[in-house]
Design a protein around this motif. Structure first.
Motif, short mmCIF file in Angstrom:
data_model
loop_
_atom_site.label_atom_id
_atom_site.label_comp_id
_atom_site.label_asym_id
_atom_site.label_seq_id
_atom_site.Cartn_x
_atom_site.Cartn_y
_atom_site.Cartn_z
N MET A 13 6.77 10.07 -0.26
CA MET A 13 6.06 9.01 -0.98
C MET A 13 6.50 7.64 -0.45
O MET A 13 5.66 6.75 -0.28
CB MET A 13 6.33 9.10 -2.48
CG MET A 13 5.61 10.25 -3.15
SD MET A 13 6.01 10.45 -4.90
CE MET A 13 5.64 8.85 -5.57
N GLY A 14 7.78 7.50 -0.21
CA GLY A 14 8.32 6.21 0.21
C GLY A 14 7.78 5.69 1.53
O GLY A 14 7.56 4.49 1.69
N ILE A 15 7.54 6.60 2.48
CA ILE A 15 7.06 6.12 3.78
C ILE A 15 5.65 5.54 3.69
O ILE A 15 5.25 4.77 4.57
CB ILE A 15 7.12 7.21 4.88
CG1 ILE A 15 6.23 8.39 4.54
CG2 ILE A 15 8.54 7.62 5.16
CD1 ILE A 15 6.08 9.41 5.66
N THR A 16 4.94 5.84 2.62
CA THR A 16 3.59 5.28 2.49
C THR A 16 3.61 3.82 2.04
O THR A 16 2.56 3.21 1.88
CB THR A 16 2.72 6.13 1.55
OG1 THR A 16 3.24 6.08 0.23
CG2 THR A 16 2.62 7.57 2.04
N ILE A 17 4.80 3.25 1.85
CA ILE A 17 4.90 1.83 1.50
C ILE A 17 4.27 0.96 2.59
O ILE A 17 3.82 -0.15 2.33
CB ILE A 17 6.37 1.42 1.25
CG1 ILE A 17 6.47 0.01 0.68
CG2 ILE A 17 7.18 1.45 2.53
CD1 ILE A 17 6.53 -0.05 -0.79
N PHE A 18 4.19 1.51 3.80
CA PHE A 18 3.61 0.75 4.91
C PHE A 18 2.15 0.39 4.67
O PHE A 18 1.64 -0.55 5.27
CB PHE A 18 3.77 1.51 6.23
CG PHE A 18 5.18 1.57 6.70
CD1 PHE A 18 5.82 0.46 7.19
CD2 PHE A 18 5.89 2.76 6.61
CE1 PHE A 18 7.14 0.51 7.61
CE2 PHE A 18 7.21 2.83 7.03
CZ PHE A 18 7.84 1.70 7.53
N ARG A 19 1.49 1.11 3.79
CA ARG A 19 0.09 0.77 3.53
C ARG A 19 -0.04 -0.57 2.83
O ARG A 19 -1.10 -1.19 2.87
CB ARG A 19 -0.63 1.90 2.81
CG ARG A 19 -0.16 2.21 1.47
CD ARG A 19 -0.64 3.50 0.85
NE ARG A 19 -1.93 3.98 1.26
CZ ARG A 19 -2.40 5.19 0.96
NH1 ARG A 19 -1.67 6.01 0.25
NH2 ARG A 19 -3.58 5.57 1.37
N ALA A 20 1.03 -1.07 2.21
CA ALA A 20 0.97 -2.39 1.56
C ALA A 20 0.72 -3.50 2.58
O ALA A 20 0.14 -4.53 2.24
CB ALA A 20 2.25 -2.66 0.78
N GLN A 21 1.10 -3.27 3.82
CA GLN A 21 0.91 -4.30 4.86
C GLN A 21 -0.56 -4.56 5.15
O GLN A 21 -0.90 -5.56 5.77
CB GLN A 21 1.64 -3.93 6.14
CG GLN A 21 0.96 -2.80 6.91
CD GLN A 21 1.67 -2.44 8.19
OE1 GLN A 21 2.52 -3.18 8.66
NE2 GLN A 21 1.31 -1.30 8.75
N THR A 22 -1.44 -3.67 4.70
CA THR A 22 -2.86 -3.87 4.98
C THR A 22 -3.42 -5.09 4.27
O THR A 22 -4.52 -5.52 4.59
CB THR A 22 -3.68 -2.62 4.62
OG1 THR A 22 -3.46 -2.28 3.26
CG2 THR A 22 -3.32 -1.45 5.53
N ILE A 23 -2.66 -5.67 3.34
CA ILE A 23 -3.09 -6.92 2.74
C ILE A 23 -3.27 -7.99 3.83
O ILE A 23 -4.11 -8.87 3.72
CB ILE A 23 -2.12 -7.40 1.64
CG1 ILE A 23 -2.77 -8.49 0.79
CG2 ILE A 23 -0.79 -7.87 2.24
CD1 ILE A 23 -1.99 -8.83 -0.47
N GLN A 117 1.37 12.66 2.34
CA GLN A 117 1.00 12.67 0.92
C GLN A 117 0.56 14.05 0.47
O GLN A 117 0.83 14.44 -0.67
CB GLN A 117 -0.08 11.63 0.65
CG GLN A 117 0.54 10.25 0.69
CD GLN A 117 0.05 9.32 -0.36
OE1 GLN A 117 -0.80 8.51 -0.06
NE2 GLN A 117 0.58 9.39 -1.56
N ILE A 118 -0.07 14.81 1.35
CA ILE A 118 -0.48 16.16 0.98
C ILE A 118 0.74 17.06 0.80
O ILE A 118 0.81 17.85 -0.14
CB ILE A 118 -1.45 16.74 2.03
CG1 ILE A 118 -2.80 16.00 1.96
CG2 ILE A 118 -1.65 18.24 1.83
CD1 ILE A 118 -3.75 16.30 3.10
N VAL A 119 1.74 16.90 1.66
CA VAL A 119 2.97 17.68 1.51
C VAL A 119 3.69 17.29 0.22
O VAL A 119 4.17 18.15 -0.53
CB VAL A 119 3.89 17.53 2.74
CG1 VAL A 119 5.25 18.15 2.51
CG2 VAL A 119 3.22 18.12 3.98
N ALA A 120 3.76 16.00 -0.07
CA ALA A 120 4.38 15.55 -1.33
C ALA A 120 3.63 16.16 -2.52
O ALA A 120 4.25 16.63 -3.48
CB ALA A 120 4.37 14.03 -1.42
#
Length: 137
Positions: A13-23, A117-120
């Motif tokens: 879950m934590g590695i998906t924090i990178f999607r916040a940069q899409t702002i 995310q699917i594995v999580a």
């Protein structure tokens, strides 16, 4: 829940924090004068929202229990994986300009994060995780 399972879910879950940069990408869509097709506005906006929610979801995962929390974590990861699939579809329909990222980079990046995310999500459905969250009601 085993510590390895706990850390795996948190890391995935934590590695998906990178999607916040899409702002930072939002101003780059054509409607705002940028080079990216307008089709990217939706995926980037949802990525931003989902990315900023990561810390809250991790906080819930580490500190709270109950089926409502488990349900929120399942929903969060399911929506996140679905959102990544929308990014892949957007790349097919309205490819990102090469000056922003190559097609291979987009497909591999989005694909790997979608798998995370699917594995999580799969781990959240394991008996040991459900038992721990259910046992605290």
């Amino acid at each position: 829940m085993k510590p390895a399972t706990r850390w795996a879910i948190a890391a995935l879950m934590g590695i998906t924090i990178f999607r916040a940069q899409t702002i930072l990408f939002l101003p780059k869509v054509q409607m705002f004068g940028g080079p990216a097709p307008d089709g990217w506005f939706g995926p980037w906006l949802s990525d931003t929202i989902i990315g900023f929610a990561v810390p809250m979801m991790l906080y819930l995962f580490w500190t709270r229990r109950g089926m409502a929390v488990w349900g929120a974590l399942v929903a969060y990861n399911a929506v996140g994986a679905f959102d990544y699939s929308q990014g892949l579809i957007t790349q097919i329909i309205s490819p990102m300009p090469v000056e922003m990222a190559s097609a291979a980079t987009v497909y591999v990046g989005i694909g790997l994060f979608m798998v995370a995310q699917i594995v999580a999500l799969g781990l959240l459905f394991s008996r040991e995780v459900i038992t721990e969250f259910k046992g605290w009601e």
